[in-house]
Structures are given as C-alpha cells and as structure tokens.
Design an enzyme around this catalytic site. Structure first.
Site, PDB file in Angstrom:
ATOM      1  N   LYS A 155       0.486  -0.903   0.001  1.00 13.86           N
ATOM      2  CA  LYS A 155      -0.260  -0.002  -0.087  1.00 13.86           C
ATOM      3  C   LYS A 155       0.804   1.521   0.344  1.00 13.86           C
ATOM      4  O   LYS A 155       1.577   1.233   1.148  1.00 13.86           O
ATOM      5  CB  LYS A 155      -0.713   0.383   1.319  1.00 13.86           C
ATOM      6  N   LYS A 260     -13.039  -7.313  -6.863  1.00 14.11           N
ATOM      7  CA  LYS A 260     -13.191  -7.860  -5.242  1.00 14.11           C
ATOM      8  C   LYS A 260     -15.236  -7.909  -4.971  1.00 14.11           C
ATOM      9  O   LYS A 260     -16.336  -7.133  -5.153  1.00 14.11           O
ATOM     10  CB  LYS A 260     -13.144  -6.660  -4.850  1.00 14.11           C
TER      11      LYS A 260
END
Length: 348
Positions: A155, A260
C-alpha cells in the site's frame, strides 16, 4: 427464514491506506434456515468504497431482506433472484448469493466444487504490506519474505513518497524481479498532474503493476495513463458501481483489473467482469475486501475455479484479533483449504 447478525472485527494493528487508518470493520451475516438446511453468507461493506456503507447497516439490510420473495430452488435461479436487491447494495447481494449456495449445498462449507475445495491444489497469493512508518513497513516485508512469499503488494500513497521509494529501493537491492514480484496499490492517491511522474519513478524498480493510481471516475485521464505504458495499471475502485462493464474496459483499456466480489455484487457479477475482461484481452486477479474467514473461504473456492496462475489477493484472514475459525491455511505464499470441509458460523 433469513436471519441477520452483525460482527465487528478488530485489526491486530492500525492498517493504513491512502483513505485513512482502519482499526475495525463490521461484517453482516445472513443465515438461511429452511427445509432442515442452513446457509450462511457475509456482507462486508467498506467505508469509502461500498456505495451502501452506513455506520450501522442493520436496519437498511433488514428492510431489504424482509421484502425478499420465496427462495429460489436451484443454483441457476440465483442470479435472477439477486435482482430483488438493488444494484447499489453489492455486499448484500454477495451475502445472499453466498448463503443460497451454502444452503443448497447442505451447509457444508463447499460453495464451489474444484481441486482447491477438495484440498488438492492451493492458490498462490501475494503478501499484503500495509502503510505505516518505514520501520513498520520493513518489518512486515521481512516477515512475508521469511514466510516464503514471492509476490508482495505494498500500500502506498499515505506516507512521504520519497520514503516509499526508499523502501522499494531497499527491497530491490536484495531481491531482483525474477525472484520477487512487487505490486503497489495507491488507492487513487495521485493527482492527475503528478501521476505520470510518480509512475516513472516507480517503474525503475521493475514493479509488476500499480493499482488505481488516480481517483476512480476519471476515465479519460486513466486511459491516457494506461496508453503511456509507463507501468502496468490495474483498475480496482474504478469497477465499483459500474453496470456497463464492456464500455468501461473499452474506454480505459487497462492491462489488468482487480475483482472484489463483495464490492461488485457477488460471484455471478464477478464472473461477468471476467468474461468482459477476457473478451478484450485484459488480465485479472481476485482479492478479498477484508471479509472474515467465512467470506474469505467462499471467495477462495470461487477463485480456484478459474485456474488463474497470477497470485491472488486472498491473504487477509490473519488481520483480525477476533476472526472466526478458518477452514483455510497459508504456507509458503499459497493458500490451502483444510482437509475436511468446515465453515464457521457467527450464529452459534
């Protein structure tokens, strides 16, 4: 009868993203109980991503559930039945689809039958590195490498960019790209004006890809970034809330998309994205949306049905201090289904 119950999951640490720090996440579970069978599904809306997110979704979800018609009888009827839930509630659609599959399969935790769910073949996964100070990020990286991962996902976009560059440089001084694949995820943190320059800086480290470098909804700017081919781009948040899948992919032409299921409306909706992507020569992989071990098991089984060789983003089951017992385990950068199917329940 369909029951609804919430469960707040607590992170082991402050999980940093460019959208803020996560310490808790609430999931909502559906239990179908009918004809002597039960089925459980999980809805896990995420703040800042899920269109249906509320601080407490219980009342809204219950109102929708109360209006559902009689349950379908076969798996082939599920996609049409899910239309009873508005498109703007993707994680609730996911929970209902999951619960129906579990109910129809006698509630044994086998949502999809394949070599993964029968304990024969594992799925390669990436090791997820959360944002934080450089020391914390390096500790995570060293732990994942020691655990045998050969693909890391970092990230980025919240701490100082030069510190992030230093971390990537440090990894590459120890591991070349043929030994360790690196993905980065900006979660839309870069401004359009700075994105190309930052991608050029990142590209020097032989990265596999960058997820969502700029904010979703800027199709023309994202198309231009993809066309420059500085660094392969993977769309993530860009897909949420989009019904015309083929049009988005044709407009932007990304090399990759990331799926997702909880944010796209479930397994059937995810399958439609895969079909649209493959029709245009676009590669893909599937990741969790920080579900509990219950949802993660179903997503892993679904993912295995495609035999996609890319590392998937399914290594999130160990994030929480109060997760449910898992039917999965991780070893050497792969996720496995435990022998003897099992599926935990929050309703005990």
């Amino acid at each position: 009868m369909i029951q609804l119950k919430s469960h707040t999951l607590n992170f082991h640490f402050e999980a940093g993203t460019s959208r803020g720090v996560l310490t808790q996440k609430t999931s909502y579970f559906l239990r179908i109980e009918q004809d002597g069978r039960t089925g459980i599904g999980e809805a896990g809306p995420l703040r800042g991503l899920s269109p249906e997110f509320e601080e407490d979704c219980t009342a809204t979800f219950q109102r929708i559930i109360d209006q559902l018609p009689e349950l379908p009888n076969t798996i082939s009827e599920i996609p049409e039945y899910l239309e009873n839930i508005p498109f703007a509630f993707p994680s609730l659609r996911m929970a209902l689809e999951m619960a129906l599959l579990d109910w129809m399969e006698e509630g044994n935790g086998q949502y999809f039958l394949n070599q993964f769910s029968t304990n024969e073949v594992p799925i390669p996964i990436n090791g997820l590195i959360w944002m934080g100070n450089p020391t914390f990020m390096r500790e995570q990286i060293d732990a994942k490498l020691a655990a045998g991962y050969n693909c890391l996902k970092l990230k980025i976009g919240a701490i100082d960019f030069e510190q992030e560059i230093d971390i990537l440089r440090d990894i590459r001084t120890r591991y070349v790209a043929t030994d360790l694949s690196i993905r980065v995820d900006a979660n839309g943190a870069f401004a359009i004006s700075e994105a190309a320059g930052k991608l050029e800086r990142l590209a020097q480290f032989d990265l596999h890809s960058i997820e969502q470098p700029i904010r979703a909804g800027q199709w023309e700017a994202m198309h231009d970034l993809c066309a420059e081919n500085i660094l392969p781009i993977a769309l993530d948040e860009e897909l949420i809330g989009v019904e015309n899948r083929a049009s988005l992919l044709a407009a932007i032409k990304p090399p990759y998309i990331i799926l997702k299921p909880s944010l796209l409306g479930g397994f059937y909706a995810t399958r439609l994205w895969i079909e649209a992507a493959e029709a245009q020569g676009i590669a893909w992989w599937i990741t969790s949306a920080l579900e509990s071990n219950i949802g993660l098991q179903a997503i892993a089984q679904f993912t295995a049905g495609f035999n996609n060789p890319l590392p998937q983003g399914l290594g999130t089951g160990q994030l929480y201090t109060n997760n449910f017992e898992s039917g999965l385990y991780i070893q050497q950068g792969n996720i496995f289904q435990k022998s003897g199917l099992q599926r935990a329940t929050p309703f005990d």
